[in-house]
Motif scaffolding. Sequence first.
Motif, PDB file in Angstrom:
ATOM      1  N   VAL A 161       1.076  -1.228   0.107  1.00  0.00           N
ATOM      2  CA  VAL A 161      -0.222   0.017   0.270  1.00  0.00           C
ATOM      3  C   VAL A 161       0.999   1.221   0.178  1.00  0.00           C
ATOM      4  CG1 VAL A 161      -1.736   1.553   1.351  1.00  0.00           C
ATOM      5  CG2 VAL A 161      -2.227  -0.792   1.076  1.00  0.00           C
ATOM      6  N   GLY A 164       2.553   2.123  -3.405  1.00  0.00           N
ATOM      7  CA  GLY A 164       1.290   3.113  -4.225  1.00  0.00           C
ATOM      8  C   GLY A 164       0.758   1.667  -5.427  1.00  0.00           C
ATOM      9  N   PHE A 165       0.733   0.004  -4.445  1.00  0.00           N
ATOM     10  CA  PHE A 165       0.146  -0.704  -5.672  1.00  0.00           C
ATOM     11  C   PHE A 165      -1.548  -0.794  -5.255  1.00  0.00           C
ATOM     12  CE2 PHE A 165       4.689  -2.217  -5.456  1.00  0.00           C
ATOM     13  CZ  PHE A 165       4.501  -3.166  -6.450  1.00  0.00           C
ATOM     14  N   SER A 166      -2.071  -1.198  -6.535  1.00  0.00           N
ATOM     15  CA  SER A 166      -3.576  -1.179  -6.762  1.00  0.00           C
ATOM     16  C   SER A 166      -3.805  -2.307  -5.738  1.00  0.00           C
ATOM     17  CB  SER A 166      -3.461  -1.694  -7.571  1.00  0.00           C
ATOM     18  OG  SER A 166      -3.534  -2.470  -7.930  1.00  0.00           O
ATOM     19  N   THR A 167      -5.094  -2.595  -5.352  1.00  0.00           N
ATOM     20  CA  THR A 167      -5.818  -3.703  -4.448  1.00  0.00           C
ATOM     21  C   THR A 167      -4.989  -5.095  -5.388  1.00  0.00           C
ATOM     22  OG1 THR A 167      -7.165  -2.378  -3.542  1.00  0.00           O
ATOM     23  CG2 THR A 167      -7.750  -5.083  -3.700  1.00  0.00           C
ATOM     24  N   LYS A 168      -6.048  -5.356  -7.252  1.00  0.00           N
ATOM     25  CA  LYS A 168      -5.322  -6.221  -7.281  1.00  0.00           C
ATOM     26  C   LYS A 168      -3.871  -5.991  -7.794  1.00  0.00           C
ATOM     27  CE  LYS A 168      -6.229  -8.016 -11.915  1.00  0.00           C
ATOM     28  NZ  LYS A 168      -4.661  -8.945 -12.400  1.00  0.00           N
ATOM     29  N   GLN A 169      -3.168  -5.813  -7.915  1.00  0.00           N
ATOM     30  CA  GLN A 169      -1.715  -5.625  -7.488  1.00  0.00           C
ATOM     31  C   GLN A 169      -0.981  -6.331  -6.647  1.00  0.00           C
ATOM     32  OE1 GLN A 169      -0.460  -1.420  -8.384  1.00  0.00           O
ATOM     33  NE2 GLN A 169       0.446  -2.160 -10.419  1.00  0.00           N
ATOM     34  N   GLU A 182      -8.596  -6.735   0.367  1.00  0.00           N
ATOM     35  CA  GLU A 182      -9.288  -5.227   1.040  1.00  0.00           C
ATOM     36  C   GLU A 182      -9.815  -5.460   2.336  1.00  0.00           C
ATOM     37  OE1 GLU A 182     -10.738  -2.824   0.159  1.00  0.00           O
ATOM     38  OE2 GLU A 182      -9.321  -2.738  -1.250  1.00  0.00           O
ATOM     39  N   ARG A 185      -6.723  -4.733   4.549  1.00  0.00           N
ATOM     40  CA  ARG A 185      -6.808  -3.260   4.799  1.00  0.00           C
ATOM     41  C   ARG A 185      -7.557  -1.984   5.859  1.00  0.00           C
ATOM     42  NH1 ARG A 185      -8.175   1.622   2.787  1.00  0.00           N
ATOM     43  NH2 ARG A 185     -10.366   0.889   1.308  1.00  0.00           N
ATOM     44  N   SER A 197      -6.561   5.631   3.651  1.00  0.00           N
ATOM     45  CA  SER A 197      -5.212   5.289   2.606  1.00  0.00           C
ATOM     46  C   SER A 197      -3.840   5.780   3.321  1.00  0.00           C
ATOM     47  CB  SER A 197      -5.112   4.442   1.661  1.00  0.00           C
ATOM     48  OG  SER A 197      -5.654   3.310   1.302  1.00  0.00           O
TER      49      SER A 197
END
Length: 211
Positions: A161, A164-169, A182, A185, A197
Amino acid sequence: MSKIKLILADDHSLIRAGFRTLLGKNEAFEIVGEATDGQDLVKMAHTIEHDVILTDITMPGQGGLDAMEQLKKENPYFKFIVLTMHEEREYVLRAIKIGAQGYLLKNIENAELAKAIKTVYDGGKYFSPFVVNLLAENYGKPEALETSEVTPREKEVLQFVAKGFSTKQIADELGISIRTVESHRINMLKKLRVSNSAELIKKAIKLNLID
């Protein structure tokens, strides 16, 4: 109702016998394995179905904390209660840093031990009053407890997080589902008492949760 399966690790046979008798009086518990050192504990944790591990610290060869650290790296979801006579600050803080869900002294009352096991089994944490006081004296109670509540897997998610990674990444990197990411998080937002975040990253940096 199924019993809570326990592994007990202690190098003293009399201590193990005492807790075996004590816990055997409670129909909610079943001791499924007894280890005499850290190496035994590591083997049992991987081969015997269990719910909670009760471990001493000082044992011949590999100690309880070293075994716990190894097992937590291999499976962050193992649940540990440290059951010891050690009240020293360095032992307490290391156990919490590794991820122990409980830290109790061996002179604990039967009812409190049962409560601690059930609390950890249900996903909570249980520390003896002296541990809470120690954390309050050394770090300030709120932040110290917040830090101890973040699981190893949540810390892994937190690192991504912060990058800067996305949830999918993050899900792809850790080999878990988007829903699980999720969930981690959201749990961290609650535990660190923040609402987004950006605040999560800021608080994590303050608490030294991000490498």
